[in-house]
Design a protein around this motif. Structure first.
Motif, mmCIF file in Angstrom:
data_model
loop_
_atom_site.group_PDB
_atom_site.id
_atom_site.type_symbol
_atom_site.label_atom_id
_atom_site.label_comp_id
_atom_site.label_asym_id
_atom_site.label_seq_id
_atom_site.Cartn_x
_atom_site.Cartn_y
_atom_site.Cartn_z
ATOM 1 N N MET A 65 9.232 10.169 1.873
ATOM 2 C CA MET A 65 9.008 9.323 0.701
ATOM 3 C C MET A 65 7.583 9.507 0.163
ATOM 4 S SD MET A 65 10.037 7.157 -1.495
ATOM 5 C CE MET A 65 11.580 6.479 -0.885
ATOM 6 N N LEU A 66 6.610 9.584 1.078
ATOM 7 C CA LEU A 66 5.232 9.760 0.633
ATOM 8 C C LEU A 66 5.060 11.105 -0.069
ATOM 9 C CD1 LEU A 66 3.181 8.300 3.623
ATOM 10 C CD2 LEU A 66 3.577 7.285 1.379
ATOM 11 N N ARG A 67 5.734 12.157 0.443
ATOM 12 C CA ARG A 67 5.658 13.458 -0.224
ATOM 13 C C ARG A 67 6.282 13.377 -1.621
ATOM 14 N NH1 ARG A 67 6.799 15.538 4.996
ATOM 15 N NH2 ARG A 67 9.026 15.671 4.505
ATOM 16 N N ALA A 68 7.390 12.641 -1.711
ATOM 17 C CA ALA A 68 8.034 12.468 -3.016
ATOM 18 C C ALA A 68 7.109 11.743 -3.986
ATOM 19 C CB ALA A 68 9.346 11.706 -2.862
ATOM 20 N N LEU A 69 6.401 10.719 -3.482
ATOM 21 C CA LEU A 69 5.480 9.970 -4.335
ATOM 22 C C LEU A 69 4.288 10.827 -4.745
ATOM 23 C CD1 LEU A 69 5.544 6.495 -2.562
ATOM 24 C CD2 LEU A 69 6.491 7.064 -4.789
ATOM 25 N N GLU A 70 3.884 11.743 -3.876
ATOM 26 C CA GLU A 70 2.799 12.652 -4.243
ATOM 27 C C GLU A 70 3.236 13.573 -5.383
ATOM 28 O OE1 GLU A 70 1.745 14.574 -0.638
ATOM 29 O OE2 GLU A 70 0.811 12.803 0.248
ATOM 30 N N VAL A 71 4.523 13.979 -5.364
ATOM 31 C CA VAL A 71 5.054 14.779 -6.471
ATOM 32 C C VAL A 71 5.030 13.962 -7.756
ATOM 33 C CG1 VAL A 71 7.107 15.919 -7.386
ATOM 34 C CG2 VAL A 71 6.491 16.212 -4.976
ATOM 35 N N VAL A 109 5.866 -5.940 8.714
ATOM 36 C CA VAL A 109 5.614 -4.506 8.558
ATOM 37 C C VAL A 109 4.147 -4.201 8.240
ATOM 38 C CG1 VAL A 109 6.261 -2.410 7.306
ATOM 39 C CG2 VAL A 109 7.982 -4.165 7.771
ATOM 40 N N VAL A 110 3.647 -4.761 7.136
ATOM 41 C CA VAL A 110 2.316 -4.386 6.663
ATOM 42 C C VAL A 110 1.232 -4.761 7.668
ATOM 43 C CG1 VAL A 110 0.603 -4.698 4.841
ATOM 44 C CG2 VAL A 110 3.033 -4.560 4.254
ATOM 45 N N ALA A 111 1.286 -5.979 8.200
ATOM 46 C CA ALA A 111 0.266 -6.425 9.153
ATOM 47 C C ALA A 111 0.265 -5.544 10.401
ATOM 48 C CB ALA A 111 0.511 -7.880 9.541
ATOM 49 N N ARG A 112 1.442 -5.161 10.853
ATOM 50 C CA ARG A 112 1.521 -4.293 12.032
ATOM 51 C C ARG A 112 0.995 -2.901 11.721
ATOM 52 N NH1 ARG A 112 7.445 -5.909 14.681
ATOM 53 N NH2 ARG A 112 7.008 -8.148 14.864
ATOM 54 N N ARG A 113 1.274 -2.426 10.519
ATOM 55 C CA ARG A 113 0.773 -1.114 10.100
ATOM 56 C C ARG A 113 -0.749 -1.128 10.043
ATOM 57 N NH1 ARG A 113 0.343 4.177 9.779
ATOM 58 N NH2 ARG A 113 -0.262 4.959 7.730
ATOM 59 N N LEU A 115 3.574 1.101 -6.869
ATOM 60 C CA LEU A 115 3.731 2.295 -6.048
ATOM 61 C C LEU A 115 2.987 3.512 -6.580
ATOM 62 C CD1 LEU A 115 7.421 2.626 -4.778
ATOM 63 C CD2 LEU A 115 5.331 2.602 -3.432
ATOM 64 N N THR A 116 2.900 3.633 -7.873
ATOM 65 C CA THR A 116 2.450 4.889 -8.461
ATOM 66 C C THR A 116 0.950 4.935 -8.728
ATOM 67 O OG1 THR A 116 2.625 6.288 -10.423
ATOM 68 C CG2 THR A 116 3.162 3.970 -10.700
ATOM 69 N N MET A 158 -0.186 3.813 -0.550
ATOM 70 C CA MET A 158 1.248 4.001 -0.761
ATOM 71 C C MET A 158 2.049 3.545 0.456
ATOM 72 S SD MET A 158 1.753 7.650 -2.683
ATOM 73 C CE MET A 158 1.508 7.828 -4.446
ATOM 74 N N SER A 159 1.574 3.921 1.658
ATOM 75 C CA SER A 159 2.318 3.577 2.868
ATOM 76 C C SER A 159 2.350 2.076 3.107
ATOM 77 C CB SER A 159 1.693 4.275 4.073
ATOM 78 O OG SER A 159 0.397 3.761 4.359
ATOM 79 N N LEU A 160 1.330 1.360 2.647
ATOM 80 C CA LEU A 160 1.290 -0.098 2.811
ATOM 81 C C LEU A 160 2.122 -0.803 1.746
ATOM 82 C CD1 LEU A 160 -2.523 -0.532 3.615
ATOM 83 C CD2 LEU A 160 -0.611 -0.654 5.230
ATOM 84 N N VAL A 161 2.163 -0.217 0.544
ATOM 85 C CA VAL A 161 2.870 -0.849 -0.570
ATOM 86 C C VAL A 161 4.364 -0.539 -0.554
ATOM 87 C CG1 VAL A 161 3.104 -0.804 -3.090
ATOM 88 C CG2 VAL A 161 0.842 -0.982 -2.056
#
Length: 501
Positions: A1-7, A224-228, A439-440, A466-469
């Motif tokens: 997903m992160l690679r897709a968002l980088e595109v 999720v976010v707090a643990r990340r 996200l973007t 991105m990974s947090l959002v």
């Protein structure tokens, strides 16, 4: 997903500014109208049975329209007057310091166990301050989390997502409501020239959505976010000696100002209620109606006066308003921040003017409605398809008003022909538009949020945010979609006197 968002990031960065995007789209309408008109492309209006043919802008009549209607297209662009009038009042409430003080006061004494929910809900209220909310809310959210011994990075993410990823909703009416209502009204006129959408047409749905999304953001943040962030801290501890964030404490003068502003707000609302109560009140409509009345039709004026009154009361208390001349100066300062929006409106209004004059929008809407009707597509499938389409497009064009100006001329009339009301389509757009906003990296506020986070984590990059959002954006999109479908299934009203179906 992160690679897709980088595109998406790379592709999106190659897109022109929204102003030029609308200029290009306007040029494409001009070019497309020529062969479509030459081929006699048309559709039969289901309203009166008349055939609607595409008209060419590459003609004497078309050139005269583009030149002669340029000013009218801009001046009569429905959102233009609405947003300017509302912002005259909001600017006074903001520039006197009232809105920031109220947000600081709301977050200054939050219990640790409620800090995430409080920051999320308060951030949505902060949207009253328009784009300035990002600059105000994100650092305040960081301070609120730091004050209860939690990572300011989590606070920045919650504040950013709550303002940008849940935009255009809240417990109070904002300038965005006025803009959306204006664009929706203009789009609906393609089918029904007398149709009017008010800024409060989605209020019930928006108010409930703000609470539901605040809960959703709270749950995903804690799970999720707090643990990340905790895992990131184990690998690389955050900086702890940063003292650049604003103080949350209200001075005695500011507390007095906020209290007086709240009293003024209560008095103003009581005055409106008393003015509407008499059956013969000029604020009522035909037959004594409150829903279909001058009050609801001109709610933007009421909002302007409301924020103007409470802003002046606060400013007079804390000293930011010391003379009558200060008020128009504060209005002017607020409107200066609106200039980029007005420039965008100029380009958007010309594109919409061309789209409407050529009849391309009507032909597409009628053809699309006929196709969906022949396929037997249920409203639920139509809603989900529209949400997915707008969500993906929104990764590239992050301005909510620009996106709605782009899709409304087709989406609103097409769904009207399928007996789906413009207010319902507008609520559907809110669901599709907001979650992916955060996200973007195309969004300038993505950079602002990342800048605040880097104060505590200098190594943070685009992928970090991105990974947090990402989990918040995806869950919010799913939760909000389910809420909309449940609202539609139950047939609940979207706003005062506005049924969803």
């Amino acid at each position: 997903m992160l690679r897709a968002l980088e595109v998406v990031d790379r592709v999106g960065n190659k897109l022109p500014h929204p102003f030029w995007l609308f200029v290009i789209l306007g040029g494409l309408v001009v070019l497309a109208s020529w062969p479509l008109a030459a081929l006699g492309v048309s559709a039969v209006s289901p309203a009166d049975g008349e055939r609607i043919a595409v008209r060419s802008l590459v003609s004497g009549e078309g050139v005269r329209m583009m030149l002669g209607d340029l000013i009218d297209n801009f001046v009569n662009f429905p959102p233009l007057g609405l947003i300017v009038v509302v912002m005259l009042g909001v600017a006074v409430a903001d520039k006197t310091g009232l809105l920031p003080a109220m947000m600081r006061g709301a977050l200054s004494r939050v219990p640790p166990r409620l800090v995430t929910f409080a920051v999320a809900l308060t951030s949505m209220f902060g949207q009253v301050a328009s784009d300035a909310a990002f600059v105000v809310i994100i650092p305040l959210a960081m301070v609120a989390f730091r004050a209860v011994g939690r990572s300011p990075v989590i606070g920045a993410v919650v504040g950013y997502v709550s303002v940008g990823g849940a935009s255009s909703i809240g417990l109070v009416i904002t300038g965005s409501d006025a803009v959306f209502a204006g664009v929706t009204t203009s789009a609906a006129h393609t089918i029904d020239p007398g149709y009017a959408v008010t800024p409060v047409s989605n209020y019930y749905f928006s108010a409930v959505s703000s609470v539901v999304l605040a809960i959703s953001i709270t749950v995903i943040t804690e799970l999720v976010v707090a643990r990340r962030v905790a895992a990131m801290n184990r690998a690389e501890p955050e900086l702890t000696d940063v003292e650049e964030l604003p103080d949350m404490t209200l001075s005695a003068e500011e507390r007095t100002g906020v209290r007086r502003a709240l009293v003024a707000a209560a008095a103003f609302l009581a005055g409106v209620v008393l003015a509407v109560l008499p059956s013969g009140s000029p604020l009522r409509g035909d037959g004594g109606s409150i829903v279909d009345s001058p009050l609801m039709d001109n709610v933007a004026v009421v909002l302007m006066l409301f924020f103007l009154v409470i802003g002046i009361v606060y400013g007079a208390t804390v000293g930011t308003v010391t003379a009558p001349g200060d008020v128009p100066e504060l209005m002017a300062r607020g409107l200066r921040e609106l200039v980029p929006v007005l420039v965008l409106f100029f380009a958007a209004s010309q594109f919409l003017g061309y789209f409407k004059w050529t009849n391309i929008g009507q032909v597409i809407a009628i053809g699309g409605a006929d196709l969906l009707r022949s396929l037997g597509a249920s409203p639920v499938l139509i809603f989900i398809g529209a949400i997915l389409l707008v969500s993906v497009l929104n990764l590239l064009l992050t301005s909510g008003s620009a996106m709605w100006a782009l899709v409304a001329p087709v989406l609103v009339p097409m769904l009207m022909l399928l007996d789906i009301q413009p207010e319902t389509t507008q609520a559907l757009f809110r669901v599709a538009d907001a979650p992916t906003n955060s996200l973007t990296p195309m969004s300038p506020y993505f950079v602002i949020a990342l800048g605040f986070i880097r104060r505590y984590r200098p190594s943070a990059g685009v992928g970090t945010l991105m990974s947090l959002v990402l989990p918040l954006a995806l869950v919010n999109l799913c939760v909000w979609t389910l809420l909309f479908l449940a609202w539609y299934g139950l047939g609940l009203p979207l706003g005062p006197g506005v049924p969803i179906r």
